[in-house]
Design an enzyme around this catalytic site. Structure first.
Site, PDB file in Angstrom:
ATOM      1  N   CYS A   9       0.834  -1.202   0.000  1.00  0.00           N
ATOM      2  CA  CYS A   9       0.000   0.000   0.000  1.00  0.00           C
ATOM      3  C   CYS A   9       0.870   1.253   0.000  1.00  0.00           C
ATOM      4  CB  CYS A   9      -0.991  -0.044   1.166  1.00  0.00           C
ATOM      5  SG  CYS A   9      -2.416   1.011   0.891  1.00  0.00           S
ATOM      6  N   HIS A  16      -3.642  -4.767   0.427  1.00  0.00           N
ATOM      7  CA  HIS A  16      -2.951  -5.335   1.590  1.00  0.00           C
ATOM      8  C   HIS A  16      -3.046  -6.856   1.540  1.00  0.00           C
ATOM      9  CE1 HIS A  16      -2.405  -1.669   4.088  1.00  0.00           C
ATOM     10  NE2 HIS A  16      -3.375  -1.228   3.313  1.00  0.00           N
ATOM     11  N   GLU A  59      -1.546  -9.020   3.184  1.00  0.00           N
ATOM     12  CA  GLU A  59      -1.338  -9.683   4.477  1.00  0.00           C
ATOM     13  C   GLU A  59      -2.627 -10.187   5.109  1.00  0.00           C
ATOM     14  OE1 GLU A  59      -0.814  -6.491   3.848  1.00  0.00           O
ATOM     15  OE2 GLU A  59      -1.359  -5.161   5.498  1.00  0.00           O
TER      16      GLU A  59
HETATM   17  N1  GLN Z   1      -1.785   6.684   3.134  1.00  0.00           N
HETATM   18  C1  GLN Z   1      -1.887   5.968   1.912  1.00  0.00           C
HETATM   19  C2  GLN Z   1      -3.252   6.116   1.266  1.00  0.00           C
HETATM   20  O1  GLN Z   1      -4.200   6.493   1.915  1.00  0.00           O
HETATM   21  C3  GLN Z   1      -1.562   4.500   2.105  1.00  0.00           C
HETATM   22  C4  GLN Z   1      -2.595   3.794   2.911  1.00  0.00           C
HETATM   23  C5  GLN Z   1      -2.113   2.474   3.438  1.00  0.00           C
HETATM   24  O2  GLN Z   1      -0.933   2.183   3.409  1.00  0.00           O
HETATM   25  N2  GLN Z   1      -3.028   1.693   3.953  1.00  0.00           N
HETATM   26  O3  GLN Z   1      -3.398   5.857   0.107  1.00  0.00           O
END
Ligand code: GLN
Length: 576
Positions: free
Chosen positions: A423, A550, A552
């Site tokens: 992400c 994500h 994970e």
């Molecule tokens: N802050 C970034 C976004 O909002 C990444 C978010 C995250 O890593 N979950 O896109």
């Protein structure tokens, strides 16, 4: 493993753990309710999911419910550095991390409905009151809130969670917090009533408590447990099983004393002592006859062979045997609470087992890698980063430590060190590439620098800027692969598309994609519109990948998440 280790016999049939379909239907829904006393953080979640593992190995189809007695609607607005990670479900529910434990241990996929909070319950009741559903009655905690809780539990317990579409046989319910808290009182009362609603034979109450060890001879103290059981009984719930957390196995004398004072049989006092790894907990509970105890109470048969538990034990023992280490540098924000990255740690562990290595995570505070503001720990942090076999930049929000993360991504890219960006980690790699390969000066995400001359990562148009809770791009979205062959596609078994979970507000700037890809950083997977970058992979590098989602959250002990497995494979020099 305590005095019961020698009793351990699980008959093995030649059945794969994943193929084990439920074969032990029960006459009606069974409930295991796990409460906790004395203090928080005793491992109620792990106890509950371990009991779930035992029920599942006995052939029951499972689901679970986590009750969080706080007023937030969900965990989405809560700081991971205070409460641990926000776990994301398929349906986009942002929930307590314990739901992650259930999904991993029981191999189920839950929905936001499986996480009940005070906020959600009250919101429903208030809405019903406004609609006039209560027909002029005074709306009260008892019975309206308590009924709402019971209805909710019964409703979600009947929803399939294992992908089979079949109604579950049993539901494991964990009540967060500690018995006696003001917050949890309505839930305790609801659960007290619930046993009469569904029949006392269909509910098994398990209470998790603490047995501290004190003094030079290590005396096991029973008083805190006596008190919490007394409190629970005073609220109308009589525990059927007492699970006692302690450093060492409970002595017979301690069990007898607890049995006498807490109104349970000696065999219902279970020792939850420290074990070598978490996977040993279901085994330890099994050795102490927890499965037969629960099955006697709830009235279901335990089959002679428990192949799933046998496989589980093999896995637990393998984890104990691993010696050769693999070092992964985790470059993030730290406040000392490793739970903030719980699922990432689990996915790394699952992958390390798969490559037969003992995982060592080298935690690196990203501000210490910042080349512009040199901290006291700067050299130490860089030494650790350089010594690692692989580098991981996990998800995150806000600009603290961003420059350090960009420096780590740069180091991994130019030194051929395996890198996985999750992400934010994908966004970081993109920013680094824009700055140092495309030469876009001060390229940045508009999240960190609104006025950047070169926005490499931008706010997604459909996201709300005014509300925080539940307004991100959340949950499972399909990501088709756009290339015929690449490392990530191979890792996903050649799949045409992947279904992974999201939680973000920003994305790679669509206007820059062509220029970035022309230089070798390819977005091999995009969303269904073909616009939104989802999977990134650098050409001519052993493993330099990122995912906007994500991965994970869907990792399982016996099915590690593919991008994480790729990181570990590359870190130990295996072919992908
Ligand atoms: N802050 C970034 C976004 O909002 C990444 C978010 C995250 O890593 N979950 O896109």
């Amino acid at each position: 493993m305590g005095a019961f280790a020698s009793n351990f016999v699980i008959h093995r049939a030649n059945v794969d753990m994943r193929d084990m379909s439920a074969s032990n239907p029960v006459d009606c829904m069974k409930y295991v309710v796990v409460t906790g006393g004395v203090l928080s953080g005793l491992g109620k979640g792990i106890t509950a999911s371990s009991i779930g593992v035992l029920l599942k190995s006995a052939g029951l189809r499972l689901t679970s419910v986590k009750i969080d007695p706080y007023l937030n609607s969900d965990a989405g607005t809560m700081s991971p550095f205070e409460h641990g990670e926000v776990f994301v479900l398929d349906d986009g529910g942002e929930v307590d991390l314990d739901l992650g434990n259930y999904e991993r241990f029981l191999d189920v996929a839950l929905t936001r409905e499986n996480n009940i909070t005070t906020g959600k319950v009250y919101a429903n009741v208030i809405e019903k009151e406004r609609r006039g559903d209560y027909l002029g009655k005074t709306v009260q905690v008892v019975p309206h809130i308590t009924n709402e809780i019971q209805d909710w539990i019964e409703r979600v317990a009947h929803v399939s969670a294992d992908g089979s579409g079949e109604t579950p046989d049993a539901c494991v319910i964990e009540l967060g917090g500690t018995v006696g808290d003001i917050e949890s009182a309505p839930f305790i009362e609801a659960l007290r009533q619930f046993q009469f609603r569904v029949g006392q034979d269909n509910v098994c109450f398990v209470h998790v408590s603490l047995v501290p060890v004190m003094g030079p001879v290590g005396e096991q103290k029973t008083k805190p447990t006596q008190h919490t059981v007394k409190e629970l009984r005073g609220l109308g719930i009589i525990p059927d099983i007492l699970v006692c957390r302690s450093e060492v196995p409970l002595e017979d004398e301690t069990r007898e004393k607890l049995a006498a004072f807490c109104h349970v049989g000696t065999d219902a006092v279970v020792s939850a002592h420290d074990v070598s790894n978490l996977y040993q907990i279901p085994i330890s509970l099994y050795e102490q006859s927890v499965l037969s105890k629960v099955s006697e109470h709830l009235g279901f048969e335990v089959p002679d062979t428990l192949p799933m538990l046998e496989d589980w034990k093999e896995m637990a023992d393998k984890v104990d045997r691993l010696e050769e280490e693999v070092h992964i540098a985790m470059v993030g924000k730290y406040t000392g609470l490793s739970d903030s990255y719980l699922s990432v740690i689990k996915a790394l562990q699952h992958s390390a087992y798969a490559v037969d290595r003992k995982l060592v995570i080298d935690w690196i505070e990203s501000t210490d890698l910042d080349p512009h503001y040199v901290t006291e720990k700067h050299d130490e942090a860089w030494d650790l980063l350089k010594a690692a076999d692989g580098i991981l930049v996990p998800g995150g929000f806000g600009n603290r430590g961003v420059e350090g993360k960009i420096a780590a991504a740069n180091y991994a890219r130019i030194n051929n060190v395996p890198y996985l960006g999750v992400c934010l980690g994908l966004q970081i790699a993109t920013i680094e590439f824009c700055r140092n390969v495309l030469g876009l000066e001060n390229a940045n995400s508009t999240e960190f620098d609104e006025n950047t001359p070169n926005p490499a990562v931008v706010f997604m148009p459909e996201i709300s800027k005014t509300h925080m809770g539940g307004t991100m791009r959340l949950g499972t979205k399909p990501t088709p692969f756009l290339v015929d062959d690449c490392k990530m596609k191979r890792l996903y078994g050649g799949a045409k598309h992947v279904d992974e979970r999201h939680r973000h507000r920003y994305e790679v700037n669509p206007d820059l994609i062509e220029r970035i890809e022309a230089e070798g950083l390819v977005y091999v997977g995009k969303d269904e519109t073909g616009q939104r970058c989802e999977i990134m992979e650098l050409e001519n590098h052993p493993y330099y990948v990122g995912t906007q989602y994500h991965p994970e959250f869907k990792s399982r002990p016996n099915r590690p998440s593919p991008p994480f497995l790729g990181l570990l494979k590359a870190a130990v020099g295996q072919e992908i």
